[in-house]
Design a protein around this motif. Structure first.
Motif, PDB file in Angstrom:
ATOM      1  N   VAL B   4      24.560  20.820  39.792  1.00  0.00           N
ATOM      2  CA  VAL B   4      23.589  20.865  38.700  1.00  0.00           C
ATOM      3  C   VAL B   4      22.695  22.076  38.969  1.00  0.00           C
ATOM      4  O   VAL B   4      22.063  22.147  40.018  1.00  0.00           O
ATOM      5  CB  VAL B   4      22.748  19.571  38.655  1.00  0.00           C
ATOM      6  CG1 VAL B   4      21.742  19.629  37.513  1.00  0.00           C
ATOM      7  CG2 VAL B   4      23.652  18.350  38.512  1.00  0.00           C
ATOM      8  N   LEU B  88      12.716  18.476  36.484  1.00  0.00           N
ATOM      9  CA  LEU B  88      13.991  18.209  37.142  1.00  0.00           C
ATOM     10  C   LEU B  88      15.026  17.763  36.129  1.00  0.00           C
ATOM     11  O   LEU B  88      14.755  16.933  35.264  1.00  0.00           O
ATOM     12  CB  LEU B  88      13.826  17.095  38.182  1.00  0.00           C
ATOM     13  CG  LEU B  88      12.845  17.357  39.312  1.00  0.00           C
ATOM     14  CD1 LEU B  88      12.620  16.090  40.118  1.00  0.00           C
ATOM     15  CD2 LEU B  88      13.366  18.459  40.213  1.00  0.00           C
ATOM     16  N   TRP B  92      23.850  11.988  35.707  1.00  0.00           N
ATOM     17  CA  TRP B  92      24.367  10.697  36.140  1.00  0.00           C
ATOM     18  C   TRP B  92      25.886  10.727  36.026  1.00  0.00           C
ATOM     19  O   TRP B  92      26.428  10.992  34.973  1.00  0.00           O
ATOM     20  CB  TRP B  92      23.788   9.599  35.257  1.00  0.00           C
ATOM     21  CG  TRP B  92      24.253   8.234  35.613  1.00  0.00           C
ATOM     22  CD1 TRP B  92      25.194   7.487  34.987  1.00  0.00           C
ATOM     23  CD2 TRP B  92      23.801   7.464  36.718  1.00  0.00           C
ATOM     24  NE1 TRP B  92      25.350   6.298  35.631  1.00  0.00           N
ATOM     25  CE2 TRP B  92      24.502   6.248  36.695  1.00  0.00           C
ATOM     26  CE3 TRP B  92      22.855   7.695  37.729  1.00  0.00           C
ATOM     27  CZ2 TRP B  92      24.309   5.254  37.644  1.00  0.00           C
ATOM     28  CZ3 TRP B  92      22.651   6.691  38.665  1.00  0.00           C
ATOM     29  CH2 TRP B  92      23.370   5.498  38.619  1.00  0.00           C
ATOM     30  N   MET B  97      23.197   9.851  40.845  1.00  0.00           N
ATOM     31  CA  MET B  97      22.561  10.867  40.032  1.00  0.00           C
ATOM     32  C   MET B  97      22.349  12.098  40.903  1.00  0.00           C
ATOM     33  O   MET B  97      21.809  11.985  41.997  1.00  0.00           O
ATOM     34  CB  MET B  97      21.225  10.326  39.525  1.00  0.00           C
ATOM     35  CG  MET B  97      20.678  11.057  38.344  1.00  0.00           C
ATOM     36  SD  MET B  97      19.597  10.026  37.356  1.00  0.00           S
ATOM     37  CE  MET B  97      18.216   9.842  38.443  1.00  0.00           C
ATOM     38  N   ARG B  98      22.778  13.247  40.416  1.00  0.00           N
ATOM     39  CA  ARG B  98      22.602  14.487  41.161  1.00  0.00           C
ATOM     40  C   ARG B  98      21.513  15.313  40.479  1.00  0.00           C
ATOM     41  O   ARG B  98      21.550  15.507  39.270  1.00  0.00           O
ATOM     42  CB  ARG B  98      23.887  15.297  41.173  1.00  0.00           C
ATOM     43  CG  ARG B  98      25.053  14.580  41.801  1.00  0.00           C
ATOM     44  CD  ARG B  98      24.971  14.579  43.321  1.00  0.00           C
ATOM     45  NE  ARG B  98      25.951  13.679  43.928  1.00  0.00           N
ATOM     46  CZ  ARG B  98      26.358  13.736  45.168  1.00  0.00           C
ATOM     47  NH1 ARG B  98      25.873  14.646  45.975  1.00  0.00           N
ATOM     48  NH2 ARG B  98      27.232  12.874  45.641  1.00  0.00           N
ATOM     49  N   PHE B  99      20.605  15.799  41.281  1.00  0.00           N
ATOM     50  CA  PHE B  99      19.492  16.581  40.755  1.00  0.00           C
ATOM     51  C   PHE B  99      19.730  18.071  40.899  1.00  0.00           C
ATOM     52  O   PHE B  99      20.342  18.530  41.864  1.00  0.00           O
ATOM     53  CB  PHE B  99      18.206  16.234  41.513  1.00  0.00           C
ATOM     54  CG  PHE B  99      17.596  14.922  41.114  1.00  0.00           C
ATOM     55  CD1 PHE B  99      18.055  13.732  41.635  1.00  0.00           C
ATOM     56  CD2 PHE B  99      16.543  14.893  40.209  1.00  0.00           C
ATOM     57  CE1 PHE B  99      17.478  12.526  41.263  1.00  0.00           C
ATOM     58  CE2 PHE B  99      15.956  13.693  39.842  1.00  0.00           C
ATOM     59  CZ  PHE B  99      16.433  12.517  40.363  1.00  0.00           C
ATOM     60  N   GLY B 100      19.188  18.818  39.944  1.00  0.00           N
ATOM     61  CA  GLY B 100      19.066  20.259  40.118  1.00  0.00           C
ATOM     62  C   GLY B 100      17.862  20.561  40.995  1.00  0.00           C
ATOM     63  O   GLY B 100      17.106  19.654  41.371  1.00  0.00           O
ATOM     64  N   ALA B 101      17.705  21.820  41.307  1.00  0.00           N
ATOM     65  CA  ALA B 101      16.609  22.226  42.197  1.00  0.00           C
ATOM     66  C   ALA B 101      15.260  22.213  41.500  1.00  0.00           C
ATOM     67  O   ALA B 101      14.222  22.290  42.149  1.00  0.00           O
ATOM     68  CB  ALA B 101      16.891  23.609  42.757  1.00  0.00           C
TER      69      ALA B 101
END
Lengths: 113, 109
Positions: B4, B88, B92, B97-101
């Motif tokens: 992401v 942020l 999902w 859930m993967r987050f961006g920076a």
């Protein structure tokens, strides 16, 4: 409004010690998660938990980490032998279904010295 | 590898400006994309997007998803100093859930 509660808000521990971070998810939520955020860096997924077992974990979640739901309300993250690089903000979250009604707790700041 | 990516990483604007924050993703088994605002501690939920082309709106904030091009934008119009935060993007997929920076937005008076 229902909240996810985390305790303590800040914990300082010596390297090599075990810590347990505690979370009380929202009562009707069925999915539970732990995330961490090292200062100034991105939020990273650690583990998801459903039906009393881990449903997914990241590469960060190695053998020094474990999660437990010891009773009907608490959800804990244990770090067995802390390292300096474990210092971070740890967020618990819960949801009704996967990704729906997702709520974060206010976090526990862990400082390993 | 799932990823992401948010851009820009940092943005400084003046009150009243309009900003557009970007999020692109490559994940397996995409389910939804979420936007959060993080001020001091825990992220607070803004939007969840599951379908392409349907704009979600809340006050001065709006967001849209393009599942063909694999990106989302978050727009903030008439920015205020209270909009200063890290925004942020999270995707999902599977069971996590993967987050961006994040994009750090600073709104100057």
């Amino acid at each position: 409004e229902p909240e996810v509660t985390q305790t303590p808000s800040h914990q300082v521990t010596q390297m090599g010690q075990e810590v347990i971070l505690r979370c009380v998810p929202i009562s009707n939520h069925l999915y539970f998660y732990w995330y961490r955020q090292i200062l100034g860096q991105k939020v990273e997924f650690l583990v998801s938990f459903y039906n009393n077992e881990i449903s997914e974990k990241s590469e960060i979640f190695d053998d020094q980490f474990s999660v437990e739901r010891p009773d009907g309300s608490n959800f804990t993250l244990k770090i067995r032998s802390t390292k300096l690089e474990d210092s971070a903000m740890y967020f618990c979250a819960s949801s009704v279904q996967g990704g729906i009604g997702y709520t974060f707790g206010s976090g526990t700041r862990l400082t390993v010295v | 590898e799932d990823k992401v990516v948010q851009s820009p990483l940092s943005l400084v604007v003046h009150e009243g400006d309009t900003v557009t924050l970007n999020c692109s993703y490559e994940v397996t088994n995409f389910r939804s994309l979420l936007w959060y605002k993080q001020e001091k501690k825990a992220p607070t939920f803004l939007f969840m997007l599951t379908s392409s082309g349907i704009e979600k709106k809340s006050g001065r904030l709006s967001s849209i998803l393009d599942k063909k091009e694999l990106f989302s934008i978050l727009n903030i119009t008439a920015t205020q100093t209270g909009d200063s935060a890290v925004y942020l993007c999270a995707v999902w997929h599977n069971n996590d859930m993967r987050f961006g920076a994040g994009t750090r937005l600073t709104v100057k008076p």
